[in-house]
Design a protein around this motif. Sequence first.
Motif, PDB file in Angstrom:
ATOM      1  N   HIS A  81       0.861  -1.260   0.169  1.00 52.22           N
ATOM      2  CA  HIS A  81       0.127  -0.133  -0.064  1.00 52.22           C
ATOM      3  C   HIS A  81       0.748   1.317   0.133  1.00 52.22           C
ATOM      4  CE1 HIS A  81      -3.166  -2.599   0.568  1.00 52.22           C
ATOM      5  NE2 HIS A  81      -3.053  -3.024   1.955  1.00 52.22           N
ATOM      6  N   ARG A  82       0.529   2.213  -0.713  1.00 46.93           N
ATOM      7  CA  ARG A  82       1.127   3.373  -0.892  1.00 46.93           C
ATOM      8  C   ARG A  82       0.457   4.687  -0.080  1.00 46.93           C
ATOM      9  NH1 ARG A  82       1.798   4.301  -7.090  1.00 46.93           N
ATOM     10  NH2 ARG A  82       2.928   6.004  -6.549  1.00 46.93           N
ATOM     11  N   GLN A  83       1.249   5.640   0.071  1.00 45.98           N
ATOM     12  CA  GLN A  83       0.574   6.774   0.800  1.00 45.98           C
ATOM     13  C   GLN A  83      -0.446   7.569  -0.410  1.00 45.98           C
ATOM     14  OE1 GLN A  83       1.077   7.446   3.771  1.00 45.98           O
ATOM     15  NE2 GLN A  83      -0.095   9.301   3.825  1.00 45.98           N
ATOM     16  N   GLY A 141      -3.821   6.781  -6.006  1.00 46.73           N
ATOM     17  CA  GLY A 141      -2.850   5.588  -5.301  1.00 46.73           C
ATOM     18  C   GLY A 141      -3.629   4.673  -4.337  1.00 46.73           C
ATOM     19  N   GLU A 142      -4.817   4.775  -3.833  1.00 46.53           N
ATOM     20  CA  GLU A 142      -5.370   4.084  -3.034  1.00 46.53           C
ATOM     21  C   GLU A 142      -6.338   2.946  -3.480  1.00 46.53           C
ATOM     22  OE1 GLU A 142      -7.621   4.983   1.268  1.00 46.53           O
ATOM     23  OE2 GLU A 142      -7.989   6.554  -0.445  1.00 46.53           O
ATOM     24  N   GLN A 162       0.161   1.207  -9.108  1.00 47.02           N
ATOM     25  CA  GLN A 162       1.555   1.447  -8.691  1.00 47.02           C
ATOM     26  C   GLN A 162       2.099   2.398  -9.871  1.00 47.02           C
ATOM     27  OE1 GLN A 162       3.087   0.639  -5.861  1.00 47.02           O
ATOM     28  NE2 GLN A 162       1.136  -0.162  -5.081  1.00 47.02           N
ATOM     29  N   ASN A 189      -0.713   5.922 -10.448  1.00 43.20           N
ATOM     30  CA  ASN A 189      -0.935   6.632  -9.218  1.00 43.20           C
ATOM     31  C   ASN A 189      -2.389   6.461  -9.234  1.00 43.20           C
ATOM     32  OD1 ASN A 189      -0.470   7.452  -6.677  1.00 43.20           O
ATOM     33  ND2 ASN A 189      -0.504   9.839  -7.406  1.00 43.20           N
TER      34      ASN A 189
END
Length: 465
Positions: free
Chosen positions: A256-258, A289-290, A434, A437
């Motif tokens: 998971h990314r910010q 990005g979520e 990824q 974004n």
Amino acid sequence: MSLVVENLRITGPEGLLVHGVSFTLLPGEPLVLLGETGSGKSLLAQAVMGNLPPGLHAGGRVVLDGQDILPLPPRDRRALWGRRIAMLPQEPWAALDPTMRAAAQVEEVDRLVHRRSAHDARQHTAARLARLGLDGAGRRYPFQLSGGMNQRVALAATEAAGAGLLIADEPTKGLDAELRDTAGALLRAEAEAGRLLLVITHDVALARLLGGQAMVMLSGQVVEAGHLPVLLDAPRHGYTRRLVAAEPARWQAWPHRQPGRTVVKGRNLRKSLGGRELLGGLDLEVAEGEVVAVSGRSGCGKTTLGNLLLGLARTDWGSVKRGTWVAPLGMQKLYQDPLAAFAPHQALGQGLADLRQRHGLAADAVRHLLPRLRLNQALLVRRPSEVSGGELQRFGLLRALLLNPAMLFADEATSRLDPLTQQDVMMLLGECVQERNMALLVVTHEAALAEKVASRVISLRTAAA
């Protein structure tokens, strides 16, 4: 009653599609056909039923109660349908009349096949629908029901036929775990009552529930056969091992990314459908990005929520606001049924060319994306029905990515795919998040899938019917 299939072969313009399959089906013991999309499972069932697509031909023997029904003329084969052989087709819309209410479609089976009175047919139908969690759904038309609910209506109508041989083609796709178990128990009860049961599925959990015998198919051939659940617990063939390992519960969790900028925000969302409240004051926000998953039982409002956020449906109350930076076409949808999302008579390449021309996209945009999505350029000349479900869903993803979306709404986008193809498509979606974004809103009835891919899971609790 018995069904004996001997050296069943199916040929088409491209050659041999199913290679000499043999099996015996007896009352009380289901036979489950497992395998990926395009492995020949449905073709085998269609050959038994006598409704192969035009241009395909079956050879060998299909002996039902001592009579070889394969050489029978089409009229005599159709006379068996609904009386001696009943089939639940893979797509519920293919089994339902869009102009009839759900209950009426089940009732007419009792009236026309079993000659029951209107009163008795209504009583039997009400009991069947209730058993499948469809209380109150009988008054609605198919377009007012979710895909999973339509699947259960079709199952009720097929079960009502009471034919000695019941063929169920992917009977639980689009259903949550609880309803899958309910449908599986209903099918198993049909076998225990003395019917012949042939089930085609890519759902390993359903296969375990049904028990009986199983055959695993790959590229038109049976690569492994044996008793359930032994075959799944100790698979011998490499393909069977891969099939079992592709269940979502066995996946690696996604990184998971910010989260970045807010793509869309819903506040106090309220929506009712058919007199039933689906959403009762829900707040939801999705950012760049979520990955956000929406899970819940079939018919609980998952698709409705996504459609509200995309502007494809209106709220009864509350507000939906996009980020001011999101382009007009920056919210795209990947549909549950890929076949229904494409023009049926138009070549895939022509549809993509029309999209590119309509929106002024670069001439080589499609060519660059094809290898990225593992799609062969030769498929562009085919129509949607001429490629596999997994290939068509990847074309749907390609079409959405051409518009460079800020958010993609994947509406049960893999529920109609086999485990291996499902894993492949979901991996592609994860890579898109990824690399671009992009926000991803995943609607799914599979709790394990939601937990593996999402940073947040929103569970809707509305009753299934």
